[in-house]
Motif scaffolding. Structure first.
Motif, short mmCIF file in Angstrom:
data_model
loop_
_atom_site.label_atom_id
_atom_site.label_comp_id
_atom_site.label_asym_id
_atom_site.label_seq_id
_atom_site.Cartn_x
_atom_site.Cartn_y
_atom_site.Cartn_z
N ASP A 240 0.86 -1.19 0.00
CA ASP A 240 0.00 0.00 0.00
C ASP A 240 0.90 1.24 0.00
OD1 ASP A 240 0.87 0.54 2.64
OD2 ASP A 240 -0.80 -0.57 3.52
N GLY A 241 0.29 2.40 -0.04
CA GLY A 241 1.05 3.64 -0.17
C GLY A 241 2.09 3.83 0.92
N ASN A 242 1.71 3.57 2.17
CA ASN A 242 2.63 3.75 3.29
C ASN A 242 3.78 2.75 3.24
OD1 ASN A 242 1.17 5.89 4.36
ND2 ASN A 242 -0.10 4.57 5.65
N GLN A 243 3.45 1.48 2.93
CA GLN A 243 4.49 0.45 2.85
C GLN A 243 5.48 0.75 1.73
OE1 GLN A 243 1.77 -2.88 2.37
NE2 GLN A 243 2.40 -3.75 4.35
N ARG A 244 4.93 1.21 0.61
CA ARG A 244 5.79 1.50 -0.54
C ARG A 244 6.75 2.64 -0.21
NH1 ARG A 244 1.98 2.42 -3.80
NH2 ARG A 244 1.66 0.24 -4.37
N GLU A 245 6.25 3.67 0.44
CA GLU A 245 7.09 4.81 0.80
C GLU A 245 8.14 4.41 1.83
OE1 GLU A 245 8.74 8.41 0.52
OE2 GLU A 245 7.08 7.65 -0.73
N HIS A 246 7.72 3.57 2.80
CA HIS A 246 8.65 3.10 3.82
C HIS A 246 9.76 2.26 3.19
CE1 HIS A 246 10.25 1.81 7.60
NE2 HIS A 246 9.82 0.56 7.49
N LEU A 247 9.39 1.40 2.25
CA LEU A 247 10.37 0.55 1.58
C LEU A 247 11.37 1.40 0.81
CD1 LEU A 247 11.42 -2.20 0.68
CD2 LEU A 247 9.61 -2.27 -1.05
N ARG A 248 10.90 2.38 0.10
CA ARG A 248 11.80 3.24 -0.67
C ARG A 248 12.70 4.06 0.24
NH1 ARG A 248 7.31 4.74 -5.26
NH2 ARG A 248 8.01 3.23 -6.82
N THR A 249 12.17 4.49 1.37
CA THR A 249 12.97 5.26 2.32
C THR A 249 14.13 4.43 2.86
OG1 THR A 249 11.08 6.61 2.99
CG2 THR A 249 12.94 6.50 4.52
N ILE A 250 13.85 3.17 3.20
CA ILE A 250 14.89 2.29 3.70
C ILE A 250 15.96 2.05 2.64
CG2 ILE A 250 15.41 -0.05 4.52
CD1 ILE A 250 12.53 -0.10 5.68
N LEU A 251 15.52 1.74 1.42
CA LEU A 251 16.45 1.43 0.34
C LEU A 251 17.36 2.62 0.01
CD1 LEU A 251 14.09 -0.54 -2.07
CD2 LEU A 251 16.03 -1.49 -0.81
N ILE A 256 21.39 4.01 7.43
CA ILE A 256 21.04 2.71 8.01
C ILE A 256 22.16 1.72 7.70
CG2 ILE A 256 19.37 0.82 8.02
CD1 ILE A 256 17.22 2.78 7.14
N ALA A 257 22.61 1.00 8.73
CA ALA A 257 23.66 0.01 8.55
C ALA A 257 23.18 -1.10 7.61
CB ALA A 257 24.05 -0.59 9.90
N ASP A 258 24.13 -1.70 6.89
CA ASP A 258 23.78 -2.70 5.88
C ASP A 258 22.94 -3.84 6.45
OD1 ASP A 258 25.13 -1.23 4.03
OD2 ASP A 258 26.82 -2.61 3.81
N ASP A 259 23.36 -4.40 7.58
CA ASP A 259 22.64 -5.54 8.16
C ASP A 259 21.21 -5.18 8.52
OD1 ASP A 259 24.86 -7.06 7.86
OD2 ASP A 259 25.44 -7.07 9.98
N ARG A 260 21.04 -3.99 9.07
CA ARG A 260 19.70 -3.55 9.44
C ARG A 260 18.84 -3.29 8.20
NH1 ARG A 260 18.22 2.25 11.87
NH2 ARG A 260 15.96 2.07 11.77
N LYS A 261 19.46 -2.72 7.17
CA LYS A 261 18.72 -2.45 5.93
C LYS A 261 18.21 -3.75 5.32
CE LYS A 261 20.00 0.89 3.20
NZ LYS A 261 20.64 1.76 2.18
N ILE A 262 19.08 -4.74 5.26
CA ILE A 262 18.68 -6.05 4.71
C ILE A 262 17.56 -6.65 5.54
CG2 ILE A 262 19.47 -8.42 4.33
CD1 ILE A 262 22.27 -7.18 3.74
N ALA A 263 17.68 -6.58 6.86
CA ALA A 263 16.67 -7.16 7.75
C ALA A 263 15.32 -6.45 7.60
CB ALA A 263 17.15 -7.10 9.20
N GLU A 264 15.34 -5.13 7.50
CA GLU A 264 14.08 -4.39 7.41
C GLU A 264 13.38 -4.61 6.07
OE1 GLU A 264 13.87 -0.37 8.65
OE2 GLU A 264 15.17 -0.65 10.39
N VAL A 265 14.15 -4.64 5.00
CA VAL A 265 13.54 -4.90 3.69
C VAL A 265 12.99 -6.33 3.65
CG1 VAL A 265 14.00 -5.16 1.22
CG2 VAL A 265 14.94 -3.20 2.48
N THR A 266 13.74 -7.28 4.19
CA THR A 266 13.28 -8.67 4.22
C THR A 266 11.99 -8.80 5.02
OG1 THR A 266 15.56 -9.46 4.04
CG2 THR A 266 13.91 -11.04 4.81
N GLU A 267 11.87 -8.05 6.09
CA GLU A 267 10.65 -8.09 6.90
C GLU A 267 9.46 -7.58 6.10
OE1 GLU A 267 7.82 -8.63 9.65
OE2 GLU A 267 9.85 -9.47 9.64
N ILE A 268 9.66 -6.54 5.31
CA ILE A 268 8.58 -6.04 4.44
C ILE A 268 8.21 -7.11 3.42
CG2 ILE A 268 7.98 -4.32 2.70
CD1 ILE A 268 9.79 -2.34 4.22
N TYR A 269 9.21 -7.74 2.83
CA TYR A 269 8.94 -8.84 1.90
C TYR A 269 8.08 -9.92 2.57
CZ TYR A 269 12.64 -7.22 -1.36
OH TYR A 269 13.41 -6.51 -2.25
#
Length: 307
Positions: A240-251, A256-269
Motif C-alpha cells: 500500500d502507499g505507506n508500505q511502498r514509501e517506507h520501503l523506498r525510504t529504507i532502500l 542505516i547500517a547494511d545488516d539492518r537495511k537487509i533485515a528491514e527490507v526482508t521483513e517487508i517482503y
C-alpha cells in the motif's frame, strides 16, 4: 557426468605469459561453480545420441564465456566474494578484472573455433547472438537501478537476456553438435529459456533467503544495490502507499547500517508474502520447461538426465 565436465574444464592450460593476465583466469576457473552451462550442453548432446568428443570444446567455450561475464559483473556490482573466495577485482584490481575478462571472451571463441567446421554456420551466429544478448541484459540491469517505474514485464525481458539465453544456448549447442532435427533444436532452446527464467528467479530468491554457505557470496547484495529484482518489484506492486514509501525510504537511506537495511527490507517482503509469490513463479517456468521436454522427439528414457 558432472565429474566428466569438471575434468574437461580443468584440463584447460592457463599457464601462459604474462602471468598477471592468465593467473586471475586460472583462479576464476579453478574455483568451481555449478558448471551448469557446459553440463547442459553435454546433456543435450547425449540426449540426441551425439558421439565422439565434439562437445568438449563447445562446453569449454560456454563455461569460459560464462566466467568472463562473472568477472565483469562482480566488478560492476562491487561484489567482494564469489564462490566463497575474493572476487578478482578484490584480490587483484579493477583493471585486472577487465583485461583478464576480455581475454576470457577471446579464448571462448578460440575454443568454439575448435569444433568441427561443418557446425560453424549454426554455432557461431548462435554464440555471438547470445553473447550480445547477455551484454544487453546486463545493460538493462544497470539501467534499472536509476529508473523507478520498472514493471515485471521489463524485469522478465532483462533476465531472459542476462541469464536465460545462455542456458538456452548451451542446450542448443549440444543439440546442434549431435545433429538433432531443427525442430528439436528450437524446442530445446525454448526449454532452456524457461529453465533460465526459473534459475534467475531462484537466484533472486536466494540472494535474500539463502545463506552465504549455500550461495558463496554475501546475502542481501541485491537489496543493498537496490536492484530491481522480482522480489523488490513484487513488493512495490503489492504494497500500500505507506508500505511502498517506507520501503523506498529504507532502500535510499545512507544512514542505516547494511545488516539492518537487509533485515528491514526482508521483513517487508515477509509481510507482503513475496517469497511465496516468487516460488510460484519459479514453479510456473519449471512446468513450462517440463511441457517442452515432452515435445522433444527422443525416447523418454533419454530425457532422464535433463529432467
Amino acid at each position: 557426468m558432472s565429474q566428466d565436465i569438471e575434468k574437461i574444464i580443468r584440463e584447460i592450460n592457463w599457464e601462459s605469459k604474462p602471468i598477471n593476465l592468465y593467473l586471475p583466469i586460472a583462479y576464476t576457473m579453478e574455483s568451481g561453480g555449478k558448471r551448469l552451462r557446459p553440463m547442459l550442453a553435454d546433456i543435450a548432446f547425449e540426449m540426441f545420441s551425439g558421439s565422439g568428443d565434439t562437445i568438449k570444446d563447445a562446453a569449454r567455450a560456454i563455461e569460459v564465456f560464462h566466467n568472463f561475464t562473472l568477472l565483469h559483473d562482480d566488478l560492476m556490482d562491487n561484489s567482494p566474494t564469489r564462490r566463497n573466495r575474493p572476487t578478482v577485482h578484490t584480490r587483484w584490481n579493477a583493471n585486472t578484472a577487465i583485461l583478464s575478462g576480455d581475454a576470457m571472451l577471446i579464448k571462448a571463441y578460440e575454443f568454439l573455433g575448435k569444433t568441427p567446421a561443418r557446425y560453424w554456420e549454426k554455432l557461431l551466429p548462435l554464440f555471438t547472438k547470445t553473447a550480445l544478448e547477455v551484454c544487453e541484459g546486463q545493460q538493462f540491469d544497470m539501467d534499472f537501478e536509476t529508473i523507478d517505474d520498472i514493471c515485471i514485464e521489463d524485469y522478465f525481458e532483462m533476465i531472459r537476456l542476462k541469464t536465460a539465453v545462455l542456458l538456452a544456448c548451451a542446450l542448443k549447442m549440444g543439440a546442434i553438435l549431435a545433429d538433432a532435427p531443427d525442430d528439436d533444436q528450437q524446442t530445446i532452446y525454448s526449454l532452456g529459456i524457461a529453465l533460465g527464467m526459473a534459475f534467475q528467479l531462484k537466484d533472486d530468491y536466494l540472494d535474500t533467503y539463502g545463506t552465504f554457505e549455500t550461495l558463496g557470496k554475501r546475502i542481501g547484495d541485491d537489496i543493498l544495490c537496490r536492484k530491481k529484482t522480482f522480489l523488490l518489484l513484487t513488493a512495490l506492486n503489492n504494497a500500500d502507499g505507506n508500505q511502498r514509501e517506507h520501503l523506498r525510504t529504507i532502500l535510499n537511506s545512507t544512514s542505516i547500517a547494511d545488516d539492518r537495511k537487509i533485515a528491514e527490507v526482508t521483513e517487508i517482503y515477509n509481510r507482503l508474502n513475496v517469497a511465496k509469490i516468487c516460488e510460484e513463479e519459479i514453479n510456473r517456468y519449471y512446468c513450462e520447461a517440463g511441457k517442452l521436454l515432452a515435445e522433444i522427439s527422443v525416447a523418454d528414457e533419454a530425457k532422464t538426465d535433463i529432467r
